[in-house]
Design a protein around this motif. Sequence first.
Motif, PDB file in Angstrom:
ATOM      1  N   VAL A 255       0.840  -1.202   0.000  1.00 33.63           N
ATOM      2  CA  VAL A 255       0.000   0.000   0.000  1.00 33.63           C
ATOM      3  C   VAL A 255       0.871   1.247   0.000  1.00 33.63           C
ATOM      4  O   VAL A 255       0.616   2.210  -0.726  1.00 33.63           O
ATOM      5  CB  VAL A 255      -0.951   0.007   1.207  1.00 33.63           C
ATOM      6  N   ARG A 256       1.922   1.219   0.822  1.00 39.50           N
ATOM      7  CA  ARG A 256       2.826   2.377   0.882  1.00 39.50           C
ATOM      8  C   ARG A 256       3.546   2.577  -0.447  1.00 39.50           C
ATOM      9  O   ARG A 256       3.934   3.700  -0.783  1.00 39.50           O
ATOM     10  CB  ARG A 256       3.846   2.187   2.009  1.00 39.50           C
ATOM     11  N   ALA A 257       3.736   1.508  -1.205  1.00 40.52           N
ATOM     12  CA  ALA A 257       4.447   1.605  -2.479  1.00 40.52           C
ATOM     13  C   ALA A 257       3.556   2.073  -3.615  1.00 40.52           C
ATOM     14  O   ALA A 257       4.054   2.428  -4.686  1.00 40.52           O
ATOM     15  CB  ALA A 257       5.067   0.260  -2.838  1.00 40.52           C
ATOM     16  N   CYS A 258       2.234   2.077  -3.397  1.00 37.99           N
ATOM     17  CA  CYS A 258       1.299   2.504  -4.437  1.00 37.99           C
ATOM     18  C   CYS A 258       1.103   4.016  -4.375  1.00 37.99           C
ATOM     19  O   CYS A 258       0.674   4.536  -3.340  1.00 37.99           O
ATOM     20  CB  CYS A 258      -0.046   1.807  -4.253  1.00 37.99           C
ATOM     21  N   PRO A 259       1.409   4.752  -5.440  1.00 41.30           N
ATOM     22  CA  PRO A 259       1.246   6.207  -5.401  1.00 41.30           C
ATOM     23  C   PRO A 259      -0.165   6.664  -5.064  1.00 41.30           C
ATOM     24  O   PRO A 259      -0.349   7.752  -4.509  1.00 41.30           O
ATOM     25  CB  PRO A 259       1.653   6.641  -6.813  1.00 41.30           C
ATOM     26  N   THR A 260      -1.185   5.859  -5.400  1.00 47.08           N
ATOM     27  CA  THR A 260      -2.560   6.248  -5.084  1.00 47.08           C
ATOM     28  C   THR A 260      -3.048   5.663  -3.767  1.00 47.08           C
ATOM     29  O   THR A 260      -4.183   5.928  -3.356  1.00 47.08           O
ATOM     30  CB  THR A 260      -3.528   5.832  -6.207  1.00 47.08           C
ATOM     31  N   GLY A 261      -2.223   4.861  -3.094  1.00 44.73           N
ATOM     32  CA  GLY A 261      -2.581   4.346  -1.776  1.00 44.73           C
ATOM     33  C   GLY A 261      -3.752   3.383  -1.762  1.00 44.73           C
ATOM     34  O   GLY A 261      -4.508   3.326  -0.777  1.00 44.73           O
ATOM     35  N   ILE A 262      -3.924   2.595  -2.814  1.00 42.63           N
ATOM     36  CA  ILE A 262      -5.013   1.607  -2.835  1.00 42.63           C
ATOM     37  C   ILE A 262      -4.850   0.635  -1.669  1.00 42.63           C
ATOM     38  O   ILE A 262      -3.747   0.175  -1.374  1.00 42.63           O
ATOM     39  CB  ILE A 262      -5.007   0.834  -4.175  1.00 42.63           C
ATOM     40  N   ASP A 263      -5.953   0.313  -1.012  1.00 45.08           N
ATOM     41  CA  ASP A 263      -5.934  -0.666   0.081  1.00 45.08           C
ATOM     42  C   ASP A 263      -5.854  -2.059  -0.540  1.00 45.08           C
ATOM     43  O   ASP A 263      -6.860  -2.752  -0.726  1.00 45.08           O
ATOM     44  CB  ASP A 263      -7.185  -0.520   0.944  1.00 45.08           C
ATOM     45  N   ILE A 264      -4.648  -2.468  -0.863  1.00 48.94           N
ATOM     46  CA  ILE A 264      -4.430  -3.707  -1.614  1.00 48.94           C
ATOM     47  C   ILE A 264      -4.866  -4.949  -0.832  1.00 48.94           C
ATOM     48  O   ILE A 264      -5.587  -5.805  -1.381  1.00 48.94           O
ATOM     49  CB  ILE A 264      -2.958  -3.790  -2.070  1.00 48.94           C
ATOM     50  N   PRO A 265      -4.480  -5.111   0.439  1.00 50.96           N
ATOM     51  CA  PRO A 265      -4.957  -6.300   1.166  1.00 50.96           C
ATOM     52  C   PRO A 265      -6.480  -6.393   1.211  1.00 50.96           C
ATOM     53  O   PRO A 265      -7.044  -7.485   1.117  1.00 50.96           O
ATOM     54  CB  PRO A 265      -4.357  -6.110   2.560  1.00 50.96           C
ATOM     55  N   SER A 266      -7.145  -5.246   1.335  1.00 50.52           N
ATOM     56  CA  SER A 266      -8.601  -5.253   1.407  1.00 50.52           C
ATOM     57  C   SER A 266      -9.230  -5.728   0.106  1.00 50.52           C
ATOM     58  O   SER A 266     -10.143  -6.569   0.117  1.00 50.52           O
ATOM     59  CB  SER A 266      -9.115  -3.859   1.761  1.00 50.52           C
ATOM     60  N   PHE A 267      -8.764  -5.212  -1.033  1.00 49.20           N
ATOM     61  CA  PHE A 267      -9.405  -5.618  -2.285  1.00 49.20           C
ATOM     62  C   PHE A 267      -9.071  -7.072  -2.616  1.00 49.20           C
ATOM     63  O   PHE A 267      -9.901  -7.801  -3.191  1.00 49.20           O
ATOM     64  CB  PHE A 267      -9.092  -4.649  -3.433  1.00 49.20           C
TER      65      PHE A 267
END
Length: 430
Positions: A40-52
């Motif tokens: 998530v920290r590495a994504c410039p848009t801050g997508i909640d990756i674990p959640s999706f």
Amino acid sequence: MTLNADIPASPYADLTPPLTAVQALAESNRCLFCYDAACVRACPTGIDIPSFIRSIATGNLKGAATTILSDNIMGGTCARVCPTETLCEQACVRNTAEERPVAIGRLQRHATDHLFARKGPHPFARAASTGKRVAVVGAGPAGLSCAHRLATLGHEVTVYEAKPKSGGLNEYGLAPYKMADDFAQREVAFILEIGGITIEHGRRLGADLSLETLRAEFDAVFLGVGLGGNNLLNIPGEERDGVENATAFIERVRQATPDAPVAVGRSVVVIGGGNTAIDAAIQAKRLGAEDVTLVYRRGRGQMGATAWEQELAQTNGVVLKTFAAPVAIDAQGITLERTRLEDGKLVSTGERYSLPAAMILKAVGQTLAREALDGLTIAGGKIVIDDDHRASLDTVYAGGDCVASGEDLTVQSVQDGKLAALAIHRHLTA
């Protein structure tokens, strides 16, 4: 991502096939659903990756897509073109445990593609009208991201776009093998479904619009004008027939129809080391060029294209020649001079050689077109902005490739547009 080693029958075939439902379920269950996840920290848009990804694992694809698009309204494009190998997937903890990250990009595409194919209601709704009007210049990733966020907040948005279609680089600047099946236009249509956004095509800043007029007629202005110019090689023969900017070549290919594809030469040389150079080289090969060579004046470690992109080019039959600087172009092809690094500085060896080329594509960087930007502070070839993406003129904001907010990536442009919209909203409702 998984490399596609087979040259497709169609030059417009998808780079990486989408995951099947079974593949997506298996891949999603590899995620450890980390707390304070590095991805998530590495994504410039801050997508909640674990959640999706958890939503995918539990069969809630609409919920997964909504999570993605809440942070990145162009999550469908970013799933296709983001250098995930240097962003979220590089940060994935599975790299340590298994030396293979969770396929975040492909899972993101799986979820967003599912939502785009839906027949149900749009996942987002507009807030009550604020009565405020905002002009957005440029219907690329930054402009459309800004327009969508402003529309959801209740503002009326008019987007001015110079080209006949919206999408910016997503429509005109990315190779077809990355954006198959007219995805850029399907994504634009999805964004516009929110309502409150009007797009006027064929309206260029300078020729058809002035910044002064926009500031007078609207409560705020956002500039997402990208980089409209191209750097020159400044070598003899650069103006010859058969020499073209790679951006113009990709645009021609993207706007061509399958029954009338762009013709390429038997031998093609692409100059440059970034993603545009890689796109042009692979696309030329897929369009039927027998020999495609990408030349770069420095080494592979200094190329702007990631190691994955470089490997992809080689997998698709492109020859990479590094430490080769172009010095002249003639009717037979291009003359190159060997170079080397000495104490970090590029120096010439004096040794020259030639490559035959029926077509030469230049991908040596783009520049900001400064026309009609009078009054704005520009430094380092970019519009200067503050932490709120506000430019030096009152009520004017900017984002995307025309500012120095980070890497020139679609995902960064989307984040710029989103953050600028939030800043504009705070200003208009203060």
